[in-house]
Design an enzyme around this catalytic site. Structure first.
Site, PDB file in Angstrom:
ATOM      1  N   HIS A 109      23.176  14.742  80.404  1.00 47.92           N
ATOM      2  CA  HIS A 109      23.417  14.194  80.511  1.00 47.92           C
ATOM      3  C   HIS A 109      24.840  13.788  80.817  1.00 47.92           C
ATOM      4  CE1 HIS A 109      21.822  14.048  76.166  1.00 47.92           C
ATOM      5  NE2 HIS A 109      21.383  12.960  76.028  1.00 47.92           N
ATOM      6  N   ASP A 112      27.785  15.309  79.843  1.00 48.47           N
ATOM      7  CA  ASP A 112      27.796  16.406  78.906  1.00 48.47           C
ATOM      8  C   ASP A 112      28.035  17.240  80.390  1.00 48.47           C
ATOM      9  OD1 ASP A 112      24.710  16.186  77.770  1.00 48.47           O
ATOM     10  OD2 ASP A 112      24.989  16.632  80.232  1.00 48.47           O
TER      11      ASP A 112
HETATM   12  C1  XUL Z   1      18.044  13.495  70.727  1.00 46.41           C
HETATM   13  C2  XUL Z   1      17.288  13.256  71.649  1.00 46.41           C
HETATM   14  C3  XUL Z   1      18.054  13.347  73.049  1.00 46.41           C
HETATM   15  C4  XUL Z   1      17.149  13.479  74.162  1.00 46.41           C
HETATM   16  C5  XUL Z   1      18.092  13.150  75.093  1.00 46.41           C
HETATM   17  O1  XUL Z   1      17.291  13.373  69.917  1.00 46.41           O
HETATM   18  O2  XUL Z   1      16.031  14.351  72.062  1.00 46.41           O
HETATM   19  O3  XUL Z   1      18.959  14.732  72.962  1.00 46.41           O
HETATM   20  O4  XUL Z   1      16.568  13.955  74.518  1.00 46.41           O
HETATM   21  O5  XUL Z   1      19.592  12.158  74.726  1.00 46.41           O
END
Ligand code: XUL
Ligand code: CO
Length: 449
Positions: A109, A112
């Site tokens: 992300h 992060d």
């Molecule tokens: C949350 C989830 C996230 C997504 C990416 O449940 O699965 O980590 O994979 O935003």
């Protein structure tokens, strides 16, 4: 290129050497027992079939905090007030981990990998700093990016949603984040870009215009697609269904909901599904069910591999440890001809009680072995001629004659009535479920070596 074999200085994971395949007889907890990445199964190596990825957030950011207490994991790279230094150290730790595990892909992300600034411009600069460093690290190691994404659910500004927020200002802010995350993903050669609608949903139906919010979601995705293609993103956009948590109701509820949405809005040429096991089970489905729905629609793009806890309704994001589950999953994947440019990303975290440094390695090794075993066994189950007979054999009445004409849409309801009268009461034909269940178990017990 001798890639992804750890060659740098051990800094963050002392005492842990390169993880290698040692075979099923090994009792070394830090070795693969089944995942032999160069082993060929059905014409492809295990590495090519499984396309494993390590995720950034659970492994290098999260410390195990829950609503009842703080984190329990001590991350040597995540100390201190200097956010830029922490981000750089974290990336070094991540690439040390990736290469010691010898895994081909990673996922992140925006916030992060980098750190959020006080303004959009600052955040964009911070992301660029980390993209430059990640580019170097990718070149040194041969690591590839499976997908990037933007975190549009943690910051309080998104409490009422990102692209489905009732406030246009928040929608625009979210767009700025997607733009930067797409730029980063393209620069890093990312093969996919993910949208997980963390807060795209609602808490209370009576204060929500669901129709308008869903239309906004479609427009937002369309604009992301348009921008992505304009900067040369040739990969797949992925939507990751989840029914609830954090929202009471999330719009991307499950595979079939998202498939309908994508098709309705003409997004299905560019968007596919990223199916997460624990999200499918939260929606009341088996993991393999959601995979199958995606595969049937030609829209299964990638997988977030994990498992939930069958006794509760939370997204516990545990590492896959259930071979029965991975056999069923890999049967779907093999039948559809593989994951293409998708992969198996471990969106999974070690338990709060698993506090040793080696636990994150052990968890990934276990997950990778579990899917490797699933692959080996699924391949054998599918190669067993009885499997095909027990499935395809049930539909032979549609292969010719009136059944075939029905499939082509050539028979009216009246025609069907006449045929029913001519044939009389149909014979009972057994579904043979138990026979197929036994056959799969027989293959599991015969072993995954
Ligand atoms: C949350 C989830 C996230 C997504 C990416 O449940 O699965 O980590 O994979 O935003
Ligand atoms: Co996920």
């Amino acid at each position: 290129m001798s890639r992804r074999v750890f060659s740098g200085d051990t800094t963050y994971f002392p005492g842990i050497e390169q993880i290698r395949y040692e075979g099923p007889e090994s009792d070394n907890p830090l070795a693969f027992k089944a995942y032999d990445r160069e082993r060929v199964i059905g014409g492809k190596t295990m590495e090519e079939h499984l396309r494993f990825a390590v995720c950034y957030w659970h492994n290098f950011c999260a410390t195990g905090a829950d609503p009842f207490g703080p984190g329990t994991r001590e991350l040597a790279w995540a100390q201190g007030p200097d956010k830029a230094r922490v981000a750089r150290d974290r990336m070094d730790a991540a690439f040390e981990f990736f290469t010691k595990l010898n895994i081909p892909f990673w996922c992140f992300h925006d916030f992060d990998m980098a750190w959020e600034g006080a303004t959009i411009g600052e955040s964009e600069k911070n992301i660029q700093v980390m993209v430059d460093l990640a580019t170097e690290r990718q070149q040194e190691t041969g690591m590839r990016l499976l997908w990037g994404t933007a975190n549009m659910f943690s910051n309080p500004r998104y409490m009422n949603g990102a692209s489905t927020n009732p406030d246009f200002n928040v929608v625009a802010y979210a767009a700025s984040q997607v733009k930067a995350a797409l730029d980063a993903t393209v620069e890093l050669g990312g093969q996919n870009y993910v949208f997980w609608g963390g807060r795209e949903g609602y808490a209370y139906l009576q204060n929500t215009d669901t129709k308008r919010e869903l239309e906004h979601l479609a427009i937002f995705l369309d604009k992301a697609r348009e921008y992505g293609r304009s900067i040369g993103f040739e990969g797949t956009f992925l939507i990751e269904p989840k029914p609830m948590e954090p929202m009471y109701h999330q719009y991307d509820f499950d595979a079939q909901t998202v498939i309908g949405f994508l098709r309705h809005h003409g997004l299905d040429g560019d968007f596919k599904l990223n199916i997460e096991a624990n999200h499918a089970t939260l929606a009341g489905h088996a993991f393999a069910h959601d995979l199958q729905m995606g595969a049937d629609a030609g829209l299964l793009g990638s997988i977030d591999a994990n498992i939930g806890n069958p006794q509760n309704g939370w997204d516990t994001d545990q590492f896959p440890s259930d071979v029965y589950d991975t056999v069923h999953a890999m049967m779907v994947v093999l039948r559809m001809g593989g994951l293409g440019d998708g992969g198996l990303n471990f969106d999974a975290k070690v338990r709060r009680e698993s506090t040793d440094l080696e636990d994150t390695f052990i968890a990934h090794i276990g997950g990778m072995d579990c899917f490797a075993r699933g692959l080996i066994i699924a391949d054998r189950v599918l190669a067993d001629s009885r499997t095909r007979e027990l499935r395809e054999g049930r539909y032979t009445s549609f292969d010719s004659g009136d059944g075939k004409r029905f499939e082509k849409g050539e028979l009216s309801l009246t025609d069907l009535r006449s045929l029913a009268i001519a044939h009389g009461e149909p014979e009972k034909i057994s579904g043979k479920q138990e026979l197929l269940e036994n056959l799969i178990n027989d293959h599991i017990v015969r072993g995954a070596s």
